[in-house]
Design an enzyme around this catalytic site. Sequence first.
Site, PDB file in Angstrom:
ATOM      1  N   LYS A 103       0.848  -1.203   0.000  1.00 39.86           N
ATOM      2  CA  LYS A 103       0.000   0.000   0.000  1.00 39.86           C
ATOM      3  C   LYS A 103       0.880   1.249   0.000  1.00 39.86           C
ATOM      4  CE  LYS A 103      -4.219  -1.795   0.474  1.00 39.86           C
ATOM      5  NZ  LYS A 103      -5.411  -1.722  -0.222  1.00 39.86           N
ATOM      6  N   LYS A 160      -3.764 -10.230  -7.783  1.00 42.04           N
ATOM      7  CA  LYS A 160      -5.086 -10.671  -7.344  1.00 42.04           C
ATOM      8  C   LYS A 160      -6.178  -9.736  -7.847  1.00 42.04           C
ATOM      9  CE  LYS A 160      -6.298  -8.357  -3.055  1.00 42.04           C
ATOM     10  NZ  LYS A 160      -7.746  -8.229  -3.067  1.00 42.04           N
ATOM     11  N   LYS A 184     -10.972  -4.941  -5.225  1.00 39.78           N
ATOM     12  CA  LYS A 184     -11.891  -3.821  -5.436  1.00 39.78           C
ATOM     13  C   LYS A 184     -11.121  -2.582  -5.864  1.00 39.78           C
ATOM     14  CE  LYS A 184     -14.443  -4.995  -1.452  1.00 39.78           C
ATOM     15  NZ  LYS A 184     -13.455  -4.548  -0.462  1.00 39.78           N
TER      16      LYS A 184
HETATM   17  P1  ATP Z   1      -9.533  -3.595  -1.429  1.00 36.62           P
HETATM   18  O1  ATP Z   1      -8.904  -3.578  -2.802  1.00 36.62           O
HETATM   19  O2  ATP Z   1     -10.277  -2.356  -1.102  1.00 36.62           O
HETATM   20  O3  ATP Z   1      -8.582  -4.011  -0.350  1.00 36.62           O
HETATM   21  P2  ATP Z   1     -10.451  -6.282  -1.717  1.00 36.62           P
HETATM   22  O4  ATP Z   1     -11.075  -6.654  -2.982  1.00 36.62           O
HETATM   23  O5  ATP Z   1      -9.044  -6.690  -1.466  1.00 36.62           O
HETATM   24  O6  ATP Z   1     -10.658  -4.716  -1.525  1.00 36.62           O
HETATM   25  P3  ATP Z   1     -11.148  -6.770   1.024  1.00 36.62           P
HETATM   26  O7  ATP Z   1     -12.316  -6.065   1.599  1.00 36.62           O
HETATM   27  O8  ATP Z   1      -9.791  -6.261   1.315  1.00 36.62           O
HETATM   28  O9  ATP Z   1     -11.379  -6.858  -0.563  1.00 36.62           O
HETATM   29  O10 ATP Z   1     -11.206  -8.312   1.421  1.00 36.62           O
HETATM   30  C1  ATP Z   1     -12.424  -8.960   1.747  1.00 36.62           C
HETATM   31  C2  ATP Z   1     -12.250 -10.444   1.717  1.00 36.62           C
HETATM   32  O11 ATP Z   1     -12.133 -10.895   0.365  1.00 36.62           O
HETATM   33  C3  ATP Z   1     -10.996 -10.951   2.435  1.00 36.62           C
HETATM   34  O12 ATP Z   1     -11.322 -12.158   3.089  1.00 36.62           O
HETATM   35  C4  ATP Z   1     -10.027 -11.212   1.323  1.00 36.62           C
HETATM   36  O13 ATP Z   1      -9.088 -12.210   1.642  1.00 36.62           O
HETATM   37  C5  ATP Z   1     -10.964 -11.686   0.235  1.00 36.62           C
HETATM   38  N1  ATP Z   1     -10.397 -11.430  -1.095  1.00 36.62           N
HETATM   39  C6  ATP Z   1     -10.198 -10.228  -1.669  1.00 36.62           C
HETATM   40  N2  ATP Z   1      -9.677 -10.366  -2.892  1.00 36.62           N
HETATM   41  C7  ATP Z   1      -9.523 -11.705  -3.092  1.00 36.62           C
HETATM   42  C8  ATP Z   1      -9.042 -12.503  -4.177  1.00 36.62           C
HETATM   43  N3  ATP Z   1      -8.616 -11.951  -5.293  1.00 36.62           N
HETATM   44  N4  ATP Z   1      -9.026 -13.847  -4.023  1.00 36.62           N
HETATM   45  C9  ATP Z   1      -9.477 -14.424  -2.875  1.00 36.62           C
HETATM   46  N5  ATP Z   1      -9.946 -13.733  -1.835  1.00 36.62           N
HETATM   47  C10 ATP Z   1      -9.978 -12.381  -1.930  1.00 36.62           C
HETATM   48 MG    MG Z   2      -7.971  -5.967   0.293  1.00 37.11          MG
END
Ligand code: ATP
Ligand code: MG
Length: 333
Positions: free
Chosen positions: A113, A197, A200
């Site tokens: 980050k 990965k 969001k």
């Molecule tokens: P941000 O980019 O804002 O961090 P994010 O998509 O990473 O959003 P989070 O809210 O950080 O989502 O994570 C929510 C849940 O989704 C966590 O349990 C995280 O491990 C899971 N997760 C997020 N992205 C993935 C992915 N690409 N594959 C598997 N699990 C994921």
């Molecule tokens: Mg995340």
Amino acid sequence: MTKATVVSGIRPTGNLHLGNYFGAVRSFLKMQNDYNCYFFIADIHSLTTHPTPENLQNGVKQVLAEYLACGLDPEKSTIFIQSDVPEITELYTFLNMNAYLGELERTTSFKEKARKQPENVNAGLLTYPVLMASDIIIHKAQFVPVGKDQEQNLEMARKFAGRFNRMYNREVFPIPQPFTFDGGDMIKIPGLDGSGKMGKSEGNAIALFEDPKSIRKKVMRAVTDAGPTEPNSPKPEPIQNLFSLMKIMSDPEVVKQFDAAYNDCSIRYGDLKKQLAEDIVAFTTPIRERITEILEDDAYLAKVARMGAEKARESASATLKEVKELIGFRRLF
Ligand code: ATP
Ligand code: MG
């Protein structure tokens, strides 16, 4: 027999995507019958990236509706908004006293980050794993269903829980374990941009709420290469990513056929993408329709949030009371 406790949350930073679903939500659904579940919307965590008040509020509503549309049941699970439970931030303050700069700076998610937003390396980013530890241990959770990207943060939560127990010589907190859908490895859903990965905030996600046209467009645009020229070649990362996604979304027979076509060099990526897009659309369509319905029902959303806040505070305040006693905050009056 008392049920084991489970905690997990998602940041309201955008629409839930396939990574969130298969990394986390799918496990939530499986767990809600057999465990004492707390599933929350991590709105305080989302402040690290400075959303506007409107974005924050819309994001919370969206994720709540999406949780419900995916099948989380407020009668079975405690579904709540993190900022409705101030006990979490109080415990976070206490845990911060025993979290060290060196270990926080070494966390991969912090380093990433900090690299991505060098103009906003705030203390909240640094202490993210401490707040996450508080989220988990305030309910004395034994299991945490999260995706692979959270593995290290969960390891930190385990460390902070154990450290507190040792410091006050009491097994206040169970050491939380990761939980995966099928008991196997933690899941990582790749993005369609070739590496890394799906996320969001990465701009590479396929959302559950996404309309079919946009899903098809995104999948058809996914990064590929010129195709294999030697039989049985290893798959480069972008191709492997497409196959990984297909393994989750498509019928095993279909995956087998494309795998065989890759191995004998007859594969046409256009066909694979078309198939993948249709399988994603078939999966997301009923969820998208339910999200739309639920978003229209403000009274229901408010009721769910109120019910969840009450139940979550009950559990959190019991733990906090115990913790404060142990620390030595004992009333003189
Ligand atoms: P941000 O980019 O804002 O961090 P994010 O998509 O990473 O959003 P989070 O809210 O950080 O989502 O994570 C929510 C849940 O989704 C966590 O349990 C995280 O491990 C899971 N997760 C997020 N992205 C993935 C992915 N690409 N594959 C598997 N699990 C994921
Ligand atoms: Mg995340």
